[in-house]
Design a protein around this motif. Structure first.
Motif, PDB file in Angstrom:
ATOM      1  N   UNK A  11       0.831  -1.205   0.000  1.00 31.25           N
ATOM      2  CA  UNK A  11       0.000   0.000   0.000  1.00 31.25           C
ATOM      3  C   UNK A  11       0.866   1.256   0.000  1.00 31.25           C
ATOM      4  N   UNK A  12       1.935   1.267   0.791  1.00 33.37           N
ATOM      5  CA  UNK A  12       2.844   2.405   0.803  1.00 33.37           C
ATOM      6  C   UNK A  12       3.465   2.623  -0.569  1.00 33.37           C
ATOM      7  N   UNK A  13       3.847   1.541  -1.213  1.00 34.25           N
ATOM      8  CA  UNK A  13       4.446   1.647  -2.539  1.00 34.25           C
ATOM      9  C   UNK A  13       3.428   2.149  -3.554  1.00 34.25           C
ATOM     10  N   UNK A  14       2.215   1.615  -3.500  1.00 33.54           N
ATOM     11  CA  UNK A  14       1.183   1.995  -4.468  1.00 33.54           C
ATOM     12  C   UNK A  14       0.711   3.431  -4.269  1.00 33.54           C
ATOM     13  N   UNK A  15       0.459   3.824  -3.025  1.00 25.99           N
ATOM     14  CA  UNK A  15      -0.098   5.140  -2.755  1.00 25.99           C
ATOM     15  C   UNK A  15       0.939   6.255  -2.753  1.00 25.99           C
ATOM     16  N   UNK A  16       2.104   5.977  -2.205  1.00 35.80           N
ATOM     17  CA  UNK A  16       3.086   7.040  -2.000  1.00 35.80           C
ATOM     18  C   UNK A  16       4.405   6.814  -2.721  1.00 35.80           C
TER      19      UNK A  16
END
Length: 97
Positions: free
Chosen positions: A75-80
């Motif tokens: 999620x961190x990679x995808x969103x930010x």
């Protein structure tokens, strides 16, 4: 402090109040300083002693990244587009109380 009528007038015109005056701000800061607990550490006190100690070896970044659940990392990679690149010790004085 601005009179309530003046604030209502500004809000009615579509403008937000500009904030406290310099006198109000200095009075607030003086009040906050006086209300600070007497046991608070001053610069150069306990915090400085902790920083002066030989820092423990920091863990490897791979070990720390593995402690983060896979879903969270994705999620961190995808969103930010967040990437973990280094481990760094942050001094206590930089952190908020």
């Amino acid at each position: 402090m601005a009179a309530p009528a003046a604030i209502d007038e500004l809000v009615d015109e579509g403008e937000a109040p500009i904030g406290p005056t310099e006198a109000e701000e200095s009075a607030y800061l003086a009040e906050q300083t006086a209300a600070a607990p007497s046991g608070a550490t001053a610069p150069g006190g306990e915090d400085a002693a902790e920083v002066d100690e030989a820092p423990a070896k920091l863990p490897a970044i791979e070990d720390l990244v593995q402690q983060i659940p896979a879903e969270t990392r994705e999620a961190l990679d995808e969103l930010f587009r967040a990437r973990f690149v280094r481990v760094q010790r942050i001094p206590r004085k930089v952190l908020k109380a």
